[in-house]
Design a protein around this motif. Structure first.
Motif, PDB file in Angstrom:
ATOM      1  N   LYS A  85       0.993  -1.040  -0.240  1.00 31.03           N
ATOM      2  CA  LYS A  85      -0.076  -0.200   0.259  1.00 31.03           C
ATOM      3  C   LYS A  85       1.070   1.324  -0.042  1.00 31.03           C
ATOM      4  N   ILE A 105       6.547   3.091  -2.749  1.00 30.50           N
ATOM      5  CA  ILE A 105       5.680   3.941  -2.841  1.00 30.50           C
ATOM      6  C   ILE A 105       5.027   5.527  -2.898  1.00 30.50           C
ATOM      7  N   GLU A 108       2.453  11.574  -6.000  1.00 33.96           N
ATOM      8  CA  GLU A 108       2.658  11.943  -7.042  1.00 33.96           C
ATOM      9  C   GLU A 108       4.274  13.809  -6.817  1.00 33.96           C
ATOM     10  N   ILE A 120       2.179   6.851  -6.673  1.00 36.20           N
ATOM     11  CA  ILE A 120       0.795   5.770  -6.599  1.00 36.20           C
ATOM     12  C   ILE A 120       0.254   5.943  -7.548  1.00 36.20           C
ATOM     13  N   LYS A 121       0.457   6.783  -8.842  1.00 31.84           N
ATOM     14  CA  LYS A 121      -0.862   6.537  -9.448  1.00 31.84           C
ATOM     15  C   LYS A 121       0.068   5.846 -10.734  1.00 31.84           C
ATOM     16  N   SER A 122       1.242   5.362 -10.657  1.00 35.80           N
ATOM     17  CA  SER A 122       1.909   4.978 -12.316  1.00 35.80           C
ATOM     18  C   SER A 122       1.665   3.637 -12.071  1.00 35.80           C
ATOM     19  N   PRO A 123       1.528   2.606 -13.502  1.00 36.26           N
ATOM     20  CA  PRO A 123       1.111   1.309 -13.824  1.00 36.26           C
ATOM     21  C   PRO A 123       1.614   0.564 -12.788  1.00 36.26           C
ATOM     22  N   ALA A 125       3.111   0.896 -10.138  1.00 35.23           N
ATOM     23  CA  ALA A 125       2.413   0.843  -8.298  1.00 35.23           C
ATOM     24  C   ALA A 125       0.983   0.796  -8.346  1.00 35.23           C
ATOM     25  N   ARG A 126       0.298   0.707  -9.405  1.00 34.12           N
ATOM     26  CA  ARG A 126      -1.674   0.922  -9.216  1.00 34.12           C
ATOM     27  C   ARG A 126      -1.587  -1.195  -8.927  1.00 34.12           C
ATOM     28  N   ALA A 127      -0.897  -1.637  -9.696  1.00 33.08           N
ATOM     29  CA  ALA A 127      -0.241  -3.223 -10.282  1.00 33.08           C
ATOM     30  C   ALA A 127      -0.161  -3.730  -8.499  1.00 33.08           C
ATOM     31  N   ILE A 129      -0.155  -3.096  -5.728  1.00 32.59           N
ATOM     32  CA  ILE A 129      -1.639  -2.384  -4.474  1.00 32.59           C
ATOM     33  C   ILE A 129      -1.494  -3.577  -4.215  1.00 32.59           C
TER      34      ILE A 129
END
Length: 156
Positions: A85, A105, A108, A120-123, A125-127, A129
């Motif tokens: 997270k 993480i 921005e 945190i909004k990068s592809p 990081a999203r993967a 989480i």
């Protein structure tokens, strides 16, 4: 307005930049504008126009920083644990190249991929989480499809 997640380190860096702009940069540019005005005709005074442009940039950055700091929600990663997270430092291995990478993480406004700070909004990081150690993730990046295995999750 939506809160902006940020680590203490990121918050402190933005605050330091804001103080620098307000206490050093802003007074210096005001002085430079005053000196340029003394040179006479402002319509052909390149120093004056350059100083005004720099002043505009500084004032814009001050407004931006004040807005971000005002909406900041400082999250202490040390108080967290478990799956990936915000604030997690994640060690992964690229399943194709066996190259290991470590990212934290972060928000921005403090992200810097060269320093290992992943937005945190990068592809990627999203993967990551919500995943746990040993999980594999597929990530679609600008460079193509990547597969990473999570080796370690640390909150520091």
């Amino acid at each position: 307005m939506e809160k902006i997640p940020m680590t203490r380190t990121g918050f402190d860096k933005l605050n330091a930049e804001l103080k620098q702009l307000k206490s050093v940069e802003r007074p210096a540019i005001i002085k430079a504008i005053a000196e340029a005005r003394e040179h006479g005709d402002l319509s052909e005074n390149a120093e004056y126009h350059s100083a005004r442009e720099k002043q505009s940039f500084i004032e814009g950055r001050i407004k931006e920083l004040e807005g971000v700091i005002g909406l900041a929600e400082v999250i202490d990663p040390k108080s967290l644990s478990g799956s990936v997270k915000f604030g997690a430092t994640v060690k992964v291995v690229d399943e194709d190249t066996d190259e290991e990478k470590t990212w934290q993480i972060v928000g921005e406004h403090e992200a810097n991929i060269e320093a290992g700070l992943l937005n945190i909004k990068s592809p990627i990081a999203r993967a990551l989480i919500g995943k746990d150690e040993g999980d594999s993730v597929e990530v679609r990046t600008p460079g193509g499809e990547r597969s990473y295995e999570i080796l370690e999750i640390v909150y520091k």
